[in-house]
Write a protein that holds these residues in place. Structure first.
Motif, PDB file in Angstrom:
ATOM      1  N   THR A 159      11.093   5.205   5.367  1.00 42.55           N
ATOM      2  CA  THR A 159      11.801   5.033   4.081  1.00 42.55           C
ATOM      3  C   THR A 159      12.851   3.935   4.245  1.00 42.55           C
ATOM      4  N   TRP A 160      12.573   2.980   3.318  1.00 44.08           N
ATOM      5  CA  TRP A 160      13.565   1.932   3.264  1.00 44.08           C
ATOM      6  C   TRP A 160      14.284   1.996   1.897  1.00 44.08           C
ATOM      7  N   ARG A 161      15.735   1.528   1.833  1.00 42.37           N
ATOM      8  CA  ARG A 161      16.326   1.539   0.622  1.00 42.37           C
ATOM      9  C   ARG A 161      17.148   0.224   0.718  1.00 42.37           C
ATOM     10  N   GLY A 162      17.460  -0.371  -0.797  1.00 45.80           N
ATOM     11  CA  GLY A 162      18.292  -1.517  -0.858  1.00 45.80           C
ATOM     12  C   GLY A 162      19.018  -1.018  -2.124  1.00 45.80           C
ATOM     13  N   ALA A 163      20.120  -1.865  -2.103  1.00 43.75           N
ATOM     14  CA  ALA A 163      20.931  -1.905  -3.487  1.00 43.75           C
ATOM     15  C   ALA A 163      20.998  -2.993  -4.238  1.00 43.75           C
ATOM     16  N   VAL A 164      21.274  -2.939  -5.644  1.00 46.78           N
ATOM     17  CA  VAL A 164      21.509  -4.210  -6.468  1.00 46.78           C
ATOM     18  C   VAL A 164      22.642  -3.888  -7.501  1.00 46.78           C
ATOM     19  N   LEU A 169      21.398  -0.333  -8.860  1.00 43.03           N
ATOM     20  CA  LEU A 169      20.078  -0.016  -8.710  1.00 43.03           C
ATOM     21  C   LEU A 169      19.614   0.080  -7.366  1.00 43.03           C
ATOM     22  N   TYR A 170      19.134   1.161  -7.207  1.00 46.84           N
ATOM     23  CA  TYR A 170      18.619   1.473  -5.723  1.00 46.84           C
ATOM     24  C   TYR A 170      16.990   1.444  -5.588  1.00 46.84           C
ATOM     25  N   VAL A 171      16.594   0.652  -4.691  1.00 43.66           N
ATOM     26  CA  VAL A 171      15.047   0.337  -4.667  1.00 43.66           C
ATOM     27  C   VAL A 171      14.727   0.976  -3.421  1.00 43.66           C
ATOM     28  N   VAL A 172      13.483   1.723  -3.299  1.00 41.50           N
ATOM     29  CA  VAL A 172      13.156   2.584  -2.320  1.00 41.50           C
ATOM     30  C   VAL A 172      11.586   2.164  -1.961  1.00 41.50           C
ATOM     31  N   VAL A 173      11.327   2.195  -0.784  1.00 39.75           N
ATOM     32  CA  VAL A 173       9.638   2.005  -0.294  1.00 39.75           C
ATOM     33  C   VAL A 173       9.533   2.858   0.639  1.00 39.75           C
ATOM     34  N   PRO A 225       0.646  -1.286   0.081  1.00 35.74           N
ATOM     35  CA  PRO A 225       0.075  -0.153  -0.001  1.00 35.74           C
ATOM     36  C   PRO A 225       0.906   1.337  -0.031  1.00 35.74           C
ATOM     37  N   PHE A 226       2.053   1.172  -0.122  1.00 40.49           N
ATOM     38  CA  PHE A 226       3.063   2.091  -0.113  1.00 40.49           C
ATOM     39  C   PHE A 226       3.633   2.601  -1.241  1.00 40.49           C
ATOM     40  N   SER A 227       4.526   3.727  -1.365  1.00 39.27           N
ATOM     41  CA  SER A 227       5.242   4.313  -2.500  1.00 39.27           C
ATOM     42  C   SER A 227       6.515   3.722  -2.686  1.00 39.27           C
ATOM     43  N   PRO A 228       6.613   3.147  -3.941  1.00 41.36           N
ATOM     44  CA  PRO A 228       7.862   2.482  -4.352  1.00 41.36           C
ATOM     45  C   PRO A 228       8.553   3.441  -5.301  1.00 41.36           C
ATOM     46  N   SER A 229       9.945   3.230  -5.290  1.00 37.07           N
ATOM     47  CA  SER A 229      10.508   4.125  -6.512  1.00 37.07           C
ATOM     48  C   SER A 229      11.912   3.214  -6.795  1.00 37.07           C
ATOM     49  N   MET A 230      12.633   3.647  -7.912  1.00 34.04           N
ATOM     50  CA  MET A 230      13.970   3.245  -7.974  1.00 34.04           C
ATOM     51  C   MET A 230      14.686   4.182  -8.699  1.00 34.04           C
TER      52      MET A 230
END
Length: 341
Positions: free
Chosen positions: A312-317, A26-30, A9-14
């Motif tokens: 806000t959470w972030r991960g990296a690939v 690639l940084y993925v954000v929620v 139900p949240f806002s994602p971004s990359m």
């Protein structure tokens, strides 16, 4: 074509940026937005979008940041930020009152004063009595700092808050008479004289051109231009991406589930709750292979006046030479504790 599947139900971004080593990543954000009502947290109907660039309260470079960009590399810790005002207890005008922001191990206490000025004295300027207030903006413009233009060629300033007030510079006592003191002070280091030079106290984002962030940016000299550009310099430090002021950054990342206590930053006087625990997963498909980067809680944004909480959470690939082969990103909410639909 890159597909984004948002099953939360949240806002994602990359974002696709070179990391500190220069590798395409690639940084993925929620970004999750919750509302606080009657002592409980709910998933907000209107989810706040990921902030793409710094937004300022006024002229960029001449005012403080209202909302910091969330398009960046990984932060080494978790920032706690607050957007709002100090409220006098019970809504009755006061000359001064404390503000407390506590999130888990993070704690910031600020003494908030009504408007004051330096007034003339026999030997040195004194401080006028604070004017009673009911609300006071918790912005860097109200904290200690500012600049002093000695000459057109020489400008002195408080590097950690050039938009504040109360900075003396090279001014003498008579020049300080009539000038405003800061409204926000450290209760452990209150200003007593014009020669005092305390640490500015704030709860909002620190601009990238201010200290200490500026010192983490690295060296952009001829060696960088000829050997390293356009990548980050070798002495760049990831702490540059931490935008919270001193006292409001958790060096060991928060995880959710931390207790929150806010005093005198809303009409209620006191707000207490616990940050939600969110089990989030992002699966990235690159050239037919699947990657599931760990997500770190990097920012907790508090807006007590509107009863809003953003996490806000972030991960990296690492993509290396596969940047054009990113096929899909699937965002999932696996579990949620501490908030309701």
């Amino acid at each position: 074509m890159l597909q984004v599947r948002n099953e939360t139900p949240f806002s994602p971004s990359m974002f696709m940026f070179p990391d500190v080593r220069g590798m395409d990543t690639l940084y993925v954000v929620v970004k999750a937005t919750f509302t606080f009502r009657k002592g409980r947290l709910f998933i907000a109907e209107n989810q706040q979008p990921v902030v793409m660039a710094d937004t300022f309260r006024g002229e960029p470079g001449q005012s403080s940041i209202r909302a910091a960009s969330e398009a960046h590399l990984l932060k080494p810790g978790t920032d706690v930020l607050l957007e709002g005002e100090a409220h006098a207890p019970r809504g009755k005008p006061v000359a001064s009152c404390p503000v407390l922001v506590r999130v888990g191990p993070v704690k910031q206490v600020i003494q908030v004063f009504g408007d004051r000025k330096w007034r003339g004295g026999v030997l040195s300027p004194g401080i006028s009595s604070p004017e009673p207030f009911v609300k006071m903006p918790l912005v860097w413009e109200r904290a200690y700092g500012g600049v002093h233009e000695v000459t057109k060629e020489r400008v002195l300033g408080k590097a950690s808050n050039p938009v504040g007030q109360g900075f003396c510079g090279k001014r003498g006592g008579s020049e300080m008479v009539g000038r405003a003191l800061p409204n926000l002070e450290d209760p452990r280091q209150l200003i007593r004289s014009i020669s005092d030079d305390p640490v500015p106290m704030g709860v909002g984002p620190v601009a990238p051109s201010w200290e200490p962030r500026k010192s983490y940016a690295g060296t952009y000299d001829e060696a960088w231009r000829t050997r390293r550009a356009p990548y980050l310099p070798l002495d760049f430090q990831a702490e540059f991406f931490q935008v919270a002021p001193a006292g409001m950054c958790a060096r060991e990342r928060l995880k959710g589930g931390e207790p929150v206590e806010l005093i005198n930053v809303s009409l209620e006087g006191v707000q207490r709750y616990t940050l939600p625990r969110c089990g989030l997963s992002v699966t990235v498909k690159i050239a037919g292979l699947f990657e599931r980067p760990p997500l770190h809680l990097e920012t907790v944004g508090l807006e007590p006046g509107s009863g809003r909480v953003c996490m806000t959470w972030r991960g990296a690939v690492g993509c290396d030479k596969r940047a054009l082969k990113v096929e899909e990103a699937r965002f999932q909410l696996l579990s949620l504790e501490g908030a309701e639909d």
